[in-house]
Write a protein that holds these residues in place. Structure first.
Motif, mmCIF file in Angstrom:
data_model
loop_
_atom_site.group_PDB
_atom_site.id
_atom_site.type_symbol
_atom_site.label_atom_id
_atom_site.label_comp_id
_atom_site.label_asym_id
_atom_site.label_seq_id
_atom_site.Cartn_x
_atom_site.Cartn_y
_atom_site.Cartn_z
ATOM 1 N N ASN A 105 0.842 -1.201 0.000
ATOM 2 C CA ASN A 105 0.000 0.000 0.000
ATOM 3 C C ASN A 105 0.873 1.246 0.000
ATOM 4 O O ASN A 105 1.876 1.306 0.723
ATOM 5 N N PRO A 106 0.486 2.261 -0.754
ATOM 6 C CA PRO A 106 1.222 3.522 -0.683
ATOM 7 C C PRO A 106 0.729 4.393 0.466
ATOM 8 O O PRO A 106 -0.377 4.185 0.973
ATOM 9 N N SER A 108 -1.045 7.283 1.125
ATOM 10 C CA SER A 108 -1.936 8.006 0.219
ATOM 11 C C SER A 108 -2.487 9.300 0.803
ATOM 12 O O SER A 108 -3.259 9.990 0.146
ATOM 13 N N SER A 275 6.154 5.698 0.095
ATOM 14 C CA SER A 275 5.588 6.942 -0.423
ATOM 15 C C SER A 275 4.947 6.693 -1.787
ATOM 16 O O SER A 275 5.246 5.702 -2.472
ATOM 17 N N LYS A 276 4.068 7.596 -2.202
ATOM 18 C CA LYS A 276 3.429 7.477 -3.517
ATOM 19 C C LYS A 276 4.468 7.455 -4.621
ATOM 20 O O LYS A 276 4.289 6.765 -5.639
ATOM 21 N N GLU A 277 5.537 8.181 -4.411
ATOM 22 C CA GLU A 277 6.588 8.235 -5.430
ATOM 23 C C GLU A 277 7.293 6.894 -5.606
ATOM 24 O O GLU A 277 7.871 6.616 -6.664
ATOM 25 N N LEU A 280 3.494 4.038 -6.604
ATOM 26 C CA LEU A 280 2.700 4.212 -7.828
ATOM 27 C C LEU A 280 3.445 3.799 -9.100
ATOM 28 O O LEU A 280 2.837 3.194 -9.998
#
Length: 296
Positions: A105-106, A108, A275-277, A280
């Protein structure tokens, strides 16, 4: 179940090349649709460790879905949030590892980091956020912290079928006056920042978002060892502790309270991995790989 007709109609009219489900009962339906829409790639995103969560699931629900117990095999791919989740599917259902896609999971949500001044002194503050279900282990947290000989306050955020049992136990342990209950909040970060420790009592987790968010804020986590993504998030002495049993859990709480935690280091421990970076692009790579492999 009431949406099966709508989902079927949507797929038939829109003719997607890829369909992704992220809820177990939806994934089960999609596994059947695969044999109807043979040109569509069906992907399920798994949310927990099936072997353990089944012990805490309503028996009628299990009986109802017995026909679909091996539905994973009918999906083209299954996205897993943790190593334990992936291992469970491979070992329990004999799934090919080629079907398994491991993506954590990011993070978010954009939650600011707490400052050192937000940490309490005289009265230690604990918090747990999560649905009041048996598998969340609220009872073993209560029994453990009842043995502390220090002033503390415990905030519980959530609701669910075990609510009455949880607060009956708190009365039995003579600590109801030390507990605050908030059924729901949109401001999780604020409450996490106000507390010294996040306590997780779960017997199983998928990838515990509230523990992850606690670390993002800078509040360390004390968790029980359990199947799921907890051990991928918590690093002993870096952002919290993982305990094997209730006695070790009590000692971990005491150890955590005596440690001078740096919120920035707690935060960095998860931002550098989730992190999302970071996360994703893993989804982007997966779907790009689908395009190339299946010529879509």
């Amino acid at each position: 179940m009431h949406s099966i007709r709508e989902i079927f109609g949507f797929i038939r009219s829109q003719k997607p090349q890829v369909v992704v489900g992220s809820i177990a009962h939806v994934n089960r339906v999609l596994s059947v649709f695969r044999f109807i829409f043979r040109k569509v790639i069906f992907i399920g995103r798994e949310a927990s460790v099936d072997l353990i969560i089944a012990k805490y699931t309503n028996k009628n629900r299990v009986k109802y879905w017995k026909l679909y117990k091996n539905y994973y095999r009918n999906l083209h791919y299954v996205i897993c949030q943790s190593d334990d989740m992936a291992d469970d599917l491979v070992n329990r259902y004999n799934l090919s590892e080629e079907k398994i896609v491991l993506i954590n999971n990011p993070i978010s949500v954009d939650i600011p980091m707490k400052s050192n001044t937000e940490q309490s002194n005289d009265v230690k503050r604990f918090i747990t956020i999560g649905r009041f279900n048996l598998e969340k282990g609220h009872d073993r947290i209560l029994r453990t912290i009842s043995k502390l000989n220090i002033p503390f306050h415990y905030t519980l955020i959530g609701d669910g079928p075990e609510k009455q049992n949880i607060f009956d136990l708190a009365e039995e342990l003579q600590m109801r006056d030390k507990i605050s209950h908030i059924p729901y909040t949109d401001d999780v970060g604020k409450y996490l920042a106000q507390n010294d420790l996040f306590l997780q009592g779960s017997f199983v987790e998928g990838f515990p978002n509230t523990a992850l968010e606690s670390c993002v804020v800078g509040t360390p986590v004390v968790a029980f060892k359990c199947m799921g993504g907890t051990r991928e998030i918590i690093e002993n002495d870096i952002n919290g502790y993982i305990a094997n049993d209730t006695e070790a859990y009590l000692q971990c709480i005491k150890k955590a309270l005596n440690k001078d935690w740096d919120p920035s280091k707690v935060r960095h421990s998860v931002m550098r991995k989730f992190s999302k970076e970071i996360i994703l692009p893993q989804y982007e790579d997966f779907f790009q790989g689908l395009r190339e492999k299946h010529n879509i």
